[in-house]
Design an enzyme around this catalytic site. Structure first.
Site, PDB file in Angstrom:
ATOM      1  CG  ASP A 139      54.343  67.669  19.753  1.00 41.60           C
ATOM      2  OD1 ASP A 139      54.693  66.731  19.366  1.00 41.60           O
ATOM      3  OD2 ASP A 139      54.804  68.799  19.380  1.00 41.60           O
TER       4      ASP A 139
ATOM      5  N   GLY B 102      57.871  58.591  19.551  1.00 36.65           N
ATOM      6  CA  GLY B 102      59.562  58.213  19.698  1.00 36.65           C
ATOM      7  C   GLY B 102      59.763  57.626  20.934  1.00 36.65           C
TER       8      GLY B 102
ATOM      9  CB  THR C 224      60.348  64.006  23.197  1.00 32.41           C
ATOM     10  OG1 THR C 224      61.276  64.515  22.196  1.00 32.41           O
ATOM     11  CG2 THR C 224      60.090  65.333  24.039  1.00 32.41           C
TER      12      THR C 224
END
Length: 328
Positions: A107, A15, A130
């Site tokens: 991760d 993301g 993130t």
């Protein structure tokens, strides 16, 4: 410095988050400073498989420190989960002359980097990007601070209409597994209640708390809900439950969604990205591999990638206590 590393690749994966471009800029310019070539890898691991690389110089990253998102783009890659996909990626990597890789992501991205390192003994360094702040080994991930400021600004505006109409607003924020955004933004915006995955408040306790707030003279309320909260099946079910048990309230739901991931990064995220990028490149040049760059007590430190992936972040219990006191 390790003279065997002449060319470093850099990618953004998973993301997007504000600060990724600032980190990319830092990596590219640190490479230029040390006389190392830099390759930008487009679309994350999918671009690694397809050899979608572009040489980047210090001038390639002009005027991007203030931009949200990522100019290198990001993409999910199912193919990289296969041995065949990773072999394709390694062939492109070797053909390009790349000697090491900087992965800016979360991760899942770090897991991909670890596997790539294990299979091909290829140096990898991670930078945590993130908004969820859910990476072990760093007190702050890139984009977290910017997301908080975005959420607080939105809640401030929602409070204006809540106060004007004596309404109760449920504001859903991102946080599927952790409540860092909800807790910090809730305290910062003066929310009456904060619902997070780590603390199951229960619907009855929520209603009791809202009734106490009403009796104390509050005519409107803001409840910040992390998307992964377990109090109800979802935020709309919570709305229906409160309306049934507190008919005196008009209840509305506002889901902030992906606006939390956009926008120009805050000064904190820009400075943090700059510091992390320098540390990532210089650590690779010192011969280090399989680490993530983090910040703790305002010091830039390295955390083993496997710990960053497997470790669990913990909610700030002191901030929970502050939140309880502030809702009196």
């Amino acid at each position: 410095m390790n003279q065997t590393i002449k060319k470093i690749g850099v990618m953004t994966s998973g993301g997007d988050s504000p600060g990724m471009n600032a980190a990319l800029r830092s990596v590219v310019r640190t490479c230029a400073f040390h006389g190392v070539e830099c390759l930008g890898i487009y679309r994350g691991y999918q671009g690694l498989i397809e050899g979608d690389f572009k040489e980047m110089t210090a001038r390639s990253v002009n005027n991007i420190i203030n931009k949200g998102g990522t100019i290198l783009k990001s993409a999910r890659s199912q193919e990289f989960r296969t041995v065949e996909g990773r072999k394709k990626a390694y062939e492109h990597v070797k053909a390009s002359g790349m000697d090491a890789l900087v992965v800016i992501g979360g991760d899942g991205s770090f897991t991909g980097g670890m596997v790539f390192n294990e299979e091909f003994n290829f140096p990898v360094m991670g930078i945590p990007g993130t908004i969820d702040n859910d990476i072990y080994g760093t007190s702050s991930t890139l984009g977290f601070d910017t997301a908080l400021n975005t959420v607080v600004e939105c809640i401030d505006k929602i409070r204006d209409t809540a106060s004007s109409h004596n309404r109760l607003f449920f504001v859903e924020v991102m946080g599927r597994d952790v409540g860092h955004i909800a807790l910090n933004a809730g305290v910062g915006a003066g929310a009456e209640e904060i619902l997070i995955p780590e603390e199951d408040m229960g619907k009855d306790r929520l209603v009791e708390s809202l009734k106490r707030s009403r009796e104390s003279g509050k005519s409107s309320s803001i409840v910040v809900v992390a998307e992964g909260d377990k109090t109800g099946d979802n935020v709309f079910e919570l709305k229906d439950y409160v309306e049934t048990n507190m008919p005196e309230y008009e209840v509305r739901v506002s889901v902030l969604g992906h606006m939390q991931r956009g926008g120009s990064p805050s000064c904190w995220d820009r400075v943090l990205a700059s510091r992390m990028g320098v540390k990532a490149v210089e650590s690779l040049l010192e011969g280090k591999t399989n680490y993530m760059v983090g910040i703790n007590n305002n010091k830039i430190e390295l955390c083993p990638l496997d710990m960053a992936v497997k470790g669990k972040t913990e909610i700030d219990t002191e901030l929970l206590r502050v939140s309880d006191i502030m809702t009196v």
